[in-house]
Design a protein around this motif. Sequence first.
Motif, PDB file in Angstrom:
ATOM      1  N   VAL A 183      22.166  47.033  41.033  1.00  0.00           N
ATOM      2  CA  VAL A 183      20.691  47.138  41.918  1.00  0.00           C
ATOM      3  C   VAL A 183      19.787  46.165  41.189  1.00  0.00           C
ATOM      4  O   VAL A 183      19.745  45.884  39.939  1.00  0.00           O
ATOM      5  N   LEU A 184      19.183  45.329  41.918  1.00  0.00           N
ATOM      6  CA  LEU A 184      18.513  44.318  41.616  1.00  0.00           C
ATOM      7  C   LEU A 184      16.956  44.523  41.407  1.00  0.00           C
ATOM      8  O   LEU A 184      16.701  45.115  42.409  1.00  0.00           O
ATOM      9  N   ASP A 185      16.493  43.969  40.463  1.00  0.00           N
ATOM     10  CA  ASP A 185      15.028  44.143  40.240  1.00  0.00           C
ATOM     11  C   ASP A 185      14.077  43.000  41.039  1.00  0.00           C
ATOM     12  O   ASP A 185      14.691  42.072  41.781  1.00  0.00           O
ATOM     13  N   LYS A 186      12.742  43.108  40.877  1.00  0.00           N
ATOM     14  CA  LYS A 186      12.033  42.019  41.644  1.00  0.00           C
ATOM     15  C   LYS A 186      12.267  40.418  41.347  1.00  0.00           C
ATOM     16  O   LYS A 186      12.173  39.573  42.415  1.00  0.00           O
ATOM     17  N   ASN A 231       9.460  54.131  39.950  1.00  0.00           N
ATOM     18  CA  ASN A 231       8.941  52.884  39.657  1.00  0.00           C
ATOM     19  C   ASN A 231       9.137  51.479  40.398  1.00  0.00           C
ATOM     20  O   ASN A 231       8.696  50.724  40.675  1.00  0.00           O
ATOM     21  N   PHE A 232      10.584  51.522  40.855  1.00  0.00           N
ATOM     22  CA  PHE A 232      10.899  50.299  41.453  1.00  0.00           C
ATOM     23  C   PHE A 232      11.752  50.620  42.717  1.00  0.00           C
ATOM     24  O   PHE A 232      12.254  49.552  43.312  1.00  0.00           O
ATOM     25  N   MET A 275      21.517  49.061  50.336  1.00  0.00           N
ATOM     26  CA  MET A 275      21.496  49.196  48.899  1.00  0.00           C
ATOM     27  C   MET A 275      20.970  50.626  48.746  1.00  0.00           C
ATOM     28  O   MET A 275      21.116  51.344  47.726  1.00  0.00           O
ATOM     29  N   LEU A 276      19.555  50.719  49.270  1.00  0.00           N
ATOM     30  CA  LEU A 276      18.665  51.734  49.037  1.00  0.00           C
ATOM     31  C   LEU A 276      19.455  53.139  49.428  1.00  0.00           C
ATOM     32  O   LEU A 276      19.235  54.016  48.460  1.00  0.00           O
ATOM     33  N   GLY A 277      20.079  52.986  50.368  1.00  0.00           N
ATOM     34  CA  GLY A 277      20.927  54.329  51.021  1.00  0.00           C
ATOM     35  C   GLY A 277      21.919  54.625  49.656  1.00  0.00           C
ATOM     36  O   GLY A 277      22.250  55.973  49.266  1.00  0.00           O
TER      37      GLY A 277
END
Length: 259
Positions: A176-179, A194-195, A211-213
């Motif tokens: 899972v990638l951050d900003k 938080n993210f 990915m969110l799912g």
Amino acid sequence: MISTEPVILKLGGSVITDKGADEGIVREADLLRIAKEVSEFRGKMIIVHGAGSFGHTHAKNYGLDRKFDPEGVIITHESVKKLASTVVGALNHFGVRAVAVHPICCTVCRNGRIESMYLDNIKLMLEKGFVPVLHGDVVMDLELGACVLSGDQIVPYLAKELGITRLGLGSAEDGVLDKDGKSVPEITPEKFENFKHYIRGSGSTDVTGGMLGKVQELLELSKTSSITSYIFNAGKEDNVYRFLNGESIGTRISPDKRV
């Protein structure tokens, strides 16, 4: 390494197919490499794969996420069945003893969520040394007539019902990638708030939430069962083998720490 506990491995549709294609196209080199890595694992396992460009395109064209369409159900199912046959063929080529289990034949949903799934055959397959291979599919639904069932929903359901504690989702990203596009080492239900706005849906045709799912399904599982799961890049050589053999790779989805 021989594991007595079964492992669940999910292969994302974006890894084994060209998800941006309008028609189903298999990434053959990737599929064969993954099948070879799977064949080097000596324990029990269940494989679930996404539908990729085989299912999502048809499901979208027929609007199956919005309405019941018998023709759309048949065409979508036939398409994902073709992909399942290719996946099973690649695995058996390397001696894996894989058997396709089509969710439409053993699953009933209610409003898009699994209500019941017949699992006795899967338990027996594991006992006798087979590797059951399930996949994203269209299945019958008590309220909607039929619905699209994502492999991302099948994985946590199987883990919970069969008491499996190790599961991994092989995606096309390093986790899972951050900003900044870097892989996040761990997500817990608490940290998720938080993210979650950084986590993208899918960049291609995907009627099941991208990915969110995936993250939401696994977080829900961690809350209700204390199971830890992993999202890692199955497009990179050796990662599938490393996950199956017990390494912690990619992003770990864990329950909140108990005080």
